[in-house]
Scaffold this active site. Sequence first.
Site, PDB file in Angstrom:
ATOM      1  N   GLY A 119      33.056  20.316  57.436  1.00 35.86           N
ATOM      2  CA  GLY A 119      32.517  20.530  55.851  1.00 35.86           C
ATOM      3  C   GLY A 119      32.981  19.329  55.110  1.00 35.86           C
ATOM      4  N   ARG A 120      33.789  18.475  55.331  1.00 37.21           N
ATOM      5  CA  ARG A 120      34.218  17.365  54.752  1.00 37.21           C
ATOM      6  C   ARG A 120      34.560  16.025  55.639  1.00 37.21           C
ATOM      7  NH1 ARG A 120      39.988  17.872  52.318  1.00 37.21           N
ATOM      8  NH2 ARG A 120      41.064  19.195  53.964  1.00 37.21           N
ATOM      9  N   ASP A 134      34.255  21.776  48.271  1.00 37.33           N
ATOM     10  CA  ASP A 134      33.432  20.398  47.546  1.00 37.33           C
ATOM     11  C   ASP A 134      33.529  19.252  48.539  1.00 37.33           C
ATOM     12  OD1 ASP A 134      36.443  19.558  47.962  1.00 37.33           O
ATOM     13  OD2 ASP A 134      36.690  19.438  45.823  1.00 37.33           O
ATOM     14  N   GLY A 135      33.982  19.389  49.888  1.00 38.63           N
ATOM     15  CA  GLY A 135      33.859  18.354  50.957  1.00 38.63           C
ATOM     16  C   GLY A 135      34.706  16.949  50.766  1.00 38.63           C
ATOM     17  N   LYS A 168      36.605  11.059  56.293  1.00 36.31           N
ATOM     18  CA  LYS A 168      37.182  12.516  55.901  1.00 36.31           C
ATOM     19  C   LYS A 168      37.214  12.488  54.283  1.00 36.31           C
ATOM     20  CE  LYS A 168      40.591  15.858  57.003  1.00 36.31           C
ATOM     21  NZ  LYS A 168      41.796  16.125  57.856  1.00 36.31           N
ATOM     22  N   ARG A 202      35.597  19.474  69.595  1.00 36.93           N
ATOM     23  CA  ARG A 202      36.408  20.420  69.804  1.00 36.93           C
ATOM     24  C   ARG A 202      36.193  21.713  70.724  1.00 36.93           C
ATOM     25  NH1 ARG A 202      37.870  19.596  64.035  1.00 36.93           N
ATOM     26  NH2 ARG A 202      37.081  17.658  63.529  1.00 36.93           N
ATOM     27  N   GLY A 248      32.277  23.994  61.330  1.00 31.14           N
ATOM     28  CA  GLY A 248      31.761  22.560  60.931  1.00 31.14           C
ATOM     29  C   GLY A 248      32.346  21.697  60.324  1.00 31.14           C
ATOM     30  N   ASP A 266      39.087  25.265  66.189  1.00 32.29           N
ATOM     31  CA  ASP A 266      38.186  24.184  65.780  1.00 32.29           C
ATOM     32  C   ASP A 266      39.054  23.024  65.694  1.00 32.29           C
ATOM     33  OD1 ASP A 266      39.305  26.161  63.843  1.00 32.29           O
ATOM     34  OD2 ASP A 266      38.787  24.800  62.287  1.00 32.29           O
TER      35      ASP A 266
HETATM   36  P1  AMP Z   1      40.884  22.776  58.372  1.00 37.22           P
HETATM   37  O1  AMP Z   1      41.822  24.109  58.452  1.00 37.22           O
HETATM   38  O2  AMP Z   1      41.276  21.807  57.552  1.00 37.22           O
HETATM   39  O3  AMP Z   1      40.619  22.332  60.075  1.00 37.22           O
HETATM   40  O4  AMP Z   1      39.389  23.272  57.910  1.00 37.22           O
HETATM   41  C1  AMP Z   1      38.732  24.343  58.377  1.00 37.22           C
HETATM   42  C2  AMP Z   1      37.240  24.508  57.857  1.00 37.22           C
HETATM   43  O5  AMP Z   1      37.387  24.072  56.444  1.00 37.22           O
HETATM   44  C3  AMP Z   1      36.628  23.027  58.673  1.00 37.22           C
HETATM   45  O6  AMP Z   1      35.170  23.690  58.641  1.00 37.22           O
HETATM   46  C4  AMP Z   1      36.475  21.916  57.340  1.00 37.22           C
HETATM   47  O7  AMP Z   1      35.464  21.321  57.465  1.00 37.22           O
HETATM   48  C5  AMP Z   1      36.395  23.041  56.163  1.00 37.22           C
HETATM   49  N1  AMP Z   1      37.038  22.298  55.141  1.00 37.22           N
HETATM   50  C6  AMP Z   1      38.373  22.330  54.719  1.00 37.22           C
HETATM   51  N2  AMP Z   1      38.393  21.517  53.380  1.00 37.22           N
HETATM   52  C7  AMP Z   1      37.121  21.470  53.053  1.00 37.22           C
HETATM   53  C8  AMP Z   1      36.910  20.979  51.683  1.00 37.22           C
HETATM   54  N3  AMP Z   1      37.613  20.524  50.735  1.00 37.22           N
HETATM   55  N4  AMP Z   1      35.528  20.962  51.681  1.00 37.22           N
HETATM   56  C9  AMP Z   1      34.551  21.257  52.527  1.00 37.22           C
HETATM   57  N5  AMP Z   1      35.012  21.878  53.624  1.00 37.22           N
HETATM   58  C10 AMP Z   1      36.445  21.834  53.977  1.00 37.22           C
HETATM   59 MG    MG Z   2      39.660  21.419  61.053  1.00 38.29          MG
END
Ligand code: AMP
Ligand code: MG
Length: 509
Positions: free
Chosen positions: A100-101, A133-134, A121, A198, A98, A268
């Site tokens: 997350g940020r 931390d989002g 973002k 996605r 989902g 994703d």
């Molecule tokens: P990504 O590999 O960047 O596509 O991220 C994979 C998952 O980790 C996704 O669900 C993102 O929303 C979550 N995510 C990545 N970085 C952060 C962050 N700093 N805070 C919260 N969720 C994160």
């Molecule tokens: Mg991602």
Amino acid sequence: MGKLASLAWKRRFLDETPGDDVKGGRPRQVPGACWSKVDPTPAPNPVLRLWSTEVAHQLGLSESEPEVLGGSRVVEGMVPYAQRYGGHQFGNWAHQLGDGRAITLGEVQTQEHGVLELQLKGAGRTPYSRTADGKAVLRSSIREFLCSEAMHHLGVPTTRALSLTTTGEDVVRDVLYNGNPAPEPGAVVCRVAPSFLRFGTFQIHVADGHHDTLRAVVEHTVQHHFPGHHVADDDGIVAWLTEVSQRTAIMIAHWMRVGFVHGVMNTDNMSIHGITIDYGPYGWLEPFDVDWTPNTTDASRRRYRYGQQPHIGAWNVARLLESMAPLMDDVTRLQPVLDAHMEHAMTLQSDTWGAKLGLGTLEASDEALVNDLLERFTQSEVDMTIFFRLLGELDGPDISGLMPAFYSPGEADMDAWKAWVGRWWERVNGSPDRTTMRSTNPKYVLRNWMAQLAIDAAEERDDYSVCEELHELLKRPYDDQPELEAKWFQPRPDWAKHRVGCSMLSCSS
Ligand code: AMP
Ligand code: MG
């Protein structure tokens, strides 16, 4: 042209798919939901740093409003939410991931560009933040802003960026995951796309066993984003999935053409539209090396290396196809979609080689020419972008014009290179299709060290002029731009070879 509050906001996804009963809240599992409403976390001091006039025009925006684009204020019409999706990460099913940020502000009906979704973002935690931390740091936000805009102008399907706003807040990151966390400036990018749906958006509901929800998301997607398609029966589903898989193959063929390595092709991170999404530890080939990946998290297996991208695309398409099985009467009809995808990807690969080498249509007899070039590339360090660009400018079978592409000319087998160029020259009858070569082989891409120079100036001196210069340069990647050649039409400088952020990137962002 007006302000954000004057745009024609819509809320189709929220109205047409089931969501979370709770607004916001702590990270948690939200089975059955497609979204959770959540407000962005206000930034202490939002300052606009980068702005895309073109994207603003598409939206009908004449003002930048950093407070809204930095997440500090929600204006009328917006109903912010985080999307729930799942995904296969590095080959393993991870279940709920989902946004997350990322927080969607809403969808906007534009005059000429259909409905576009605006998403922040780095604007704080959502129910999908897990332990993180989002937030997002300035360096990764600059990389996303510049690269997504550059990709658009290269002709590669992609999400766009409207703005980059610094938040005035530090975010702590351990860049190399080696126990050295340090504060870095935080930032928020506002990105824009038809949607941020996605492959994992669909997968999660199959994993949950919620087939009605799967159907609702599929119907929403097809109705709004694939006009002309329907999913009322197997024929319709097959035709729609064929379209999705073709778009995915086209996107990846473009990546291969320009030397882009996404770095994290998890399901994703695969857009249902076939647009490049989620710019993280991506990179650009400098020495042509099919085994290269910029992502240090993937350094041992290199699952997402350059040369593997078309195969991973097919693997990901297979996961999407599987997830549609609950909607089908006859699931055996999915296999031919995958077969067609792979065939299409191979055709595109041949077409790309034909265009890059100025051959016109690639003949079966050209296979040896291409394979020998690939073999040459494994023997000598040769800059991909410079090599193909200069090849299109040769006026004879003389390799001296290609020398700027060689990293260590003294170590290269120049006789073998002469022989290859001679064969190529003969094949094109002394007249390569230069027009196609110039529009296929960009002169300027966002090399990793170029982005790093822009980041250094912004981080150290609050100086965004390098970002601006690159933003402008990369709007015309196929043009010569002689006044900027000495600075940016250059192979990787020595300082960048082992510098973090240039040759190595972690997922820490
Ligand atoms: P990504 O590999 O960047 O596509 O991220 C994979 C998952 O980790 C996704 O669900 C993102 O929303 C979550 N995510 C990545 N970085 C952060 C962050 N700093 N805070 C919260 N969720 C994160
Ligand atoms: Mg991602």
